[in-house]
Design an enzyme around this catalytic site. Structure first.
Site, PDB file in Angstrom:
ATOM      1  CB  SER A 265      -7.553  21.492 -15.628  1.00 39.38           C
ATOM      2  OG  SER A 265      -8.694  22.293 -15.906  1.00 39.38           O
TER       3      SER A 265
ATOM      4  CG  ASP B 217      -3.080  20.873 -13.492  1.00 36.68           C
ATOM      5  OD1 ASP B 217      -2.199  20.140 -13.018  1.00 36.68           O
ATOM      6  OD2 ASP B 217      -3.959  21.437 -12.796  1.00 36.68           O
ATOM      7  CG  HIS B 218      -4.332  16.904 -12.564  1.00 38.25           C
ATOM      8  ND1 HIS B 218      -3.859  15.905 -11.751  1.00 38.25           N
ATOM      9  CD2 HIS B 218      -4.279  18.049 -11.834  1.00 38.25           C
ATOM     10  CE1 HIS B 218      -3.538  16.408 -10.576  1.00 38.25           C
ATOM     11  NE2 HIS B 218      -3.768  17.712 -10.596  1.00 38.25           N
TER      12      HIS B 218
ATOM     13  CG  HIS C 144      -6.688  18.791  -6.685  1.00 35.73           C
ATOM     14  ND1 HIS C 144      -6.609  17.546  -7.235  1.00 35.73           N
ATOM     15  CD2 HIS C 144      -5.548  19.431  -7.030  1.00 35.73           C
ATOM     16  CE1 HIS C 144      -5.464  17.426  -7.910  1.00 35.73           C
ATOM     17  NE2 HIS C 144      -4.800  18.556  -7.796  1.00 35.73           N
ATOM     18  N   GLY C 145      -8.815  21.644  -4.083  1.00 38.86           N
ATOM     19  CA  GLY C 145     -10.002  22.362  -3.635  1.00 38.86           C
ATOM     20  C   GLY C 145      -9.816  23.054  -2.302  1.00 38.86           C
TER      21      GLY C 145
ATOM     22  CG  HIS D 193      -0.483  18.288  -8.079  1.00 37.61           C
ATOM     23  ND1 HIS D 193      -1.292  18.532  -9.150  1.00 37.61           N
ATOM     24  CD2 HIS D 193       0.730  17.935  -8.579  1.00 37.61           C
ATOM     25  CE1 HIS D 193      -0.618  18.322 -10.260  1.00 37.61           C
ATOM     26  NE2 HIS D 193       0.624  17.963  -9.948  1.00 37.61           N
TER      27      HIS D 193
ATOM     28  CG  ASN E  13       0.370  22.109  -9.502  1.00 39.74           C
ATOM     29  OD1 ASN E  13       1.504  22.441  -9.849  1.00 39.74           O
ATOM     30  ND2 ASN E  13      -0.327  21.205 -10.142  1.00 39.74           N
TER      31      ASN E  13
ATOM     32  CG  ASP F 247      -7.277  26.392  -9.845  1.00 43.48           C
ATOM     33  OD1 ASP F 247      -7.621  27.583  -9.942  1.00 43.48           O
ATOM     34  OD2 ASP F 247      -7.853  25.491 -10.471  1.00 43.48           O
ATOM     35  CB  THR F 248      -8.171  26.403  -4.170  1.00 46.52           C
ATOM     36  OG1 THR F 248      -8.533  25.161  -4.781  1.00 46.52           O
ATOM     37  CG2 THR F 248      -9.229  26.791  -3.144  1.00 46.52           C
TER      38      THR F 248
HETATM   39  P1  13P Z   1      -5.379  23.721  -5.147  1.00 48.96           P
HETATM   40  O1  13P Z   1      -6.789  23.253  -5.278  1.00 48.96           O
HETATM   41  O2  13P Z   1      -4.864  23.513  -3.748  1.00 48.96           O
HETATM   42  O3  13P Z   1      -5.173  25.125  -5.583  1.00 48.96           O
HETATM   43  O4  13P Z   1      -4.471  22.787  -6.076  1.00 48.96           O
HETATM   44  C1  13P Z   1      -4.339  23.047  -7.440  1.00 48.96           C
HETATM   45  C2  13P Z   1      -3.680  21.920  -8.170  1.00 48.96           C
HETATM   46  O5  13P Z   1      -3.045  21.045  -7.618  1.00 48.96           O
HETATM   47  C3  13P Z   1      -3.815  21.938  -9.636  1.00 48.96           C
HETATM   48  O6  13P Z   1      -3.262  20.808 -10.232  1.00 48.96           O
HETATM   49  O1  G3H Z   2      -6.493  19.933 -10.706  1.00 44.57           O
HETATM   50  C1  G3H Z   2      -7.010  20.864 -10.181  1.00 44.57           C
HETATM   51  C2  G3H Z   2      -7.053  22.258 -10.683  1.00 44.57           C
HETATM   52  O2  G3H Z   2      -7.483  23.057  -9.617  1.00 44.57           O
HETATM   53  C3  G3H Z   2      -7.901  22.422 -11.913  1.00 44.57           C
HETATM   54  O3  G3H Z   2      -9.214  22.290 -11.607  1.00 44.57           O
HETATM   55  O4  G3H Z   2     -10.181  20.664 -13.253  1.00 44.57           O
HETATM   56  O5  G3H Z   2     -11.616  22.324 -11.996  1.00 44.57           O
HETATM   57  O6  G3H Z   2     -10.071  23.085 -13.820  1.00 44.57           O
HETATM   58  P1  G3H Z   2     -10.335  22.068 -12.765  1.00 44.57           P
HETATM   59 ZN    ZN Z   3      -3.306  19.020  -9.080  1.00 48.88          ZN
END
Ligand code: 13P
Ligand code: G3H
Ligand code: ZN
Length: 349
Positions: free
Chosen positions: A50, A83-84, A189-190, A223, A266, A268-269
């Protein structure tokens, strides 16, 4: 293997009928965890950073770590993805660094918070597509808006406020020429996605299926796809954490998505939860320890376990050796001569 384009990974995933996890990284241990999982399960992999990650780690540190991962794992196709991306400039800087794929998230304005208009989204995404494809780099766009906020990025809300309209998805794919399309189907997200286990009425899989019917060859992206497993929540809370009760996206729903055109997922969490739980456990059980390796090693192993499990569940396991890398220069030629057309196949309603 040199870094490969995400387009190649997703085209291969479509041929094989599987999905590819895209895992976020901020540091060396997370990259190592992903690569160990990819090696263990023989998986092609998408590593993504990101804007927050690029700022935290500094561009060059992070990119050199990815190059090290590619050098150390010659048998594993790796795509390095922004990402994003919030603007043309962010995507351009990633491409100039050597990223092989970018997401232009034009669903939000450049502040990363305010929903953009459809026309604004088309315009900035098209501009990124023209720049990226000339250089052989893949582009993911987003239509509809995800919920939640991560590190200041996101519109907030529940994820059900700006769902993707299938007709707009078709128009967006036609007008932008993106290689992959992120859609909003109620995820956010999260960790705090849902207050109860989502069933068909919460997660809008019907929208995903409708979009796939209209755009049967377009690579769809989910995502906010962490499953937020109860056992990972429990470890954190057992060792002094304070997570509130929450539910993520069930893996079975993701697998239904994969059967309906989802090629990139995707996550991350779930990795953040695994890392934090492992570190808390060491701190709580052995408070006398202070060598970071004593808690970073279990943290890295906990993340590897989650990533390997997702790679198996998404179906990418076993596919690392299916193909040879197409160079980014050859990808650029393919976009130019039309052999890598991004004109979507559109089915009638
Ligand atoms: P999560 O927060 O569900 O892991 O999503 C991550 C994500 O979409 C990153 O772009
Ligand atoms: O877009 C969401 C991903 O979990 C990245 O998160 O922007 O906190 O690095 P971040
Ligand atoms: Zn995302």
């Amino acid at each position: 293997m040199p870094l490969v384009s995400m387009r190649q990974l997703l085209d291969e995933a479509a041929k094989g009928g599987y999905g590819v996890g895209a895992f976020n990284v901020n540091d060396m241990e997370q990259i190592q965890a992903i690569m160990a999982a990819a090696k263990e399960t023989k998986s092609p992999v998408i590593v993504q950073a990101s804007r927050g990650a690029r700022a935290f780690a500094e561009d060059l540190y992070l990119f050199k770590l990815i190059q090290a991962a590619a050098e150390l794992n010659p048998d594993i196709p790796i795509a390095m993805h922004q990402d994003h991306g919030n603007s043309f400039e962010t995507c351009k800087s990633a491409i100039e660094l050597g990223y092989t794929s970018v997401m232009m998230d034009g669903s939000l304005k450049a502040d990363g918070k305010t929903p953009a208009t459809f026309e604004e989204n088309v315009e900035v995404t098209r501009k990124v597509v023209d720049f990226a494809h000339e250089r052989g780099v893949t582009v993911e766009g987003e239509i509809g808006v995800l919920g939640g906020v991560e590190d200041g990025h996101g519109a907030g809300g529940s994820g059900l406020e700006h769902l993707t309209d299938p007709d707009q998805a078709v128009e967006f794919a036609e007008r932008t020429g993106v290689d992959a399309l992120a859609i909003a189907i109620g995820t956010s997200h999260g960790a705090y996605k849902f207050t109860k286990k989502p069933d068909g009425s919460v997660l809008k899989m019907d929208i995903l299926i409708a979009i796939h019917k209209r755009l049967p060859k377009t690579h769809l992206v989910m995502h906010g796809s962490s499953s937020v497993p109860k056992d990972l929540q429990d470890i954190i809370n057992q060792y002094g954490g304070k997570l509130k009760e929450t539910w993520g996206v069930p893996v079975e729903e993701i697998q239904l998505g994969i059967r309906n055109g989802v090629r990139k997922i995707n996550v991350d969490t779930d990795n953040r939860l695994a890392i934090t739980g492992a570190i808390r456990k060491v701190f709580a059980e052995t408070p006398e320890k202070f060598d970071p390796r004593d808690y970073m090693k279990p943290a890295r192993e906990a993340m590897q376990k989650v990533v390997a499990q997702r790679m198996t569940q998404f179906g990418q396991a076993g596919h690392a050796g299916d193909y040879k890398a197409i160079s980014i220069a050859d990808m650029a030629k393919g976009y130019k001569d039309g052999s890598l057309s991004t004109k979507p196949l559109v089915a009638a309603k």
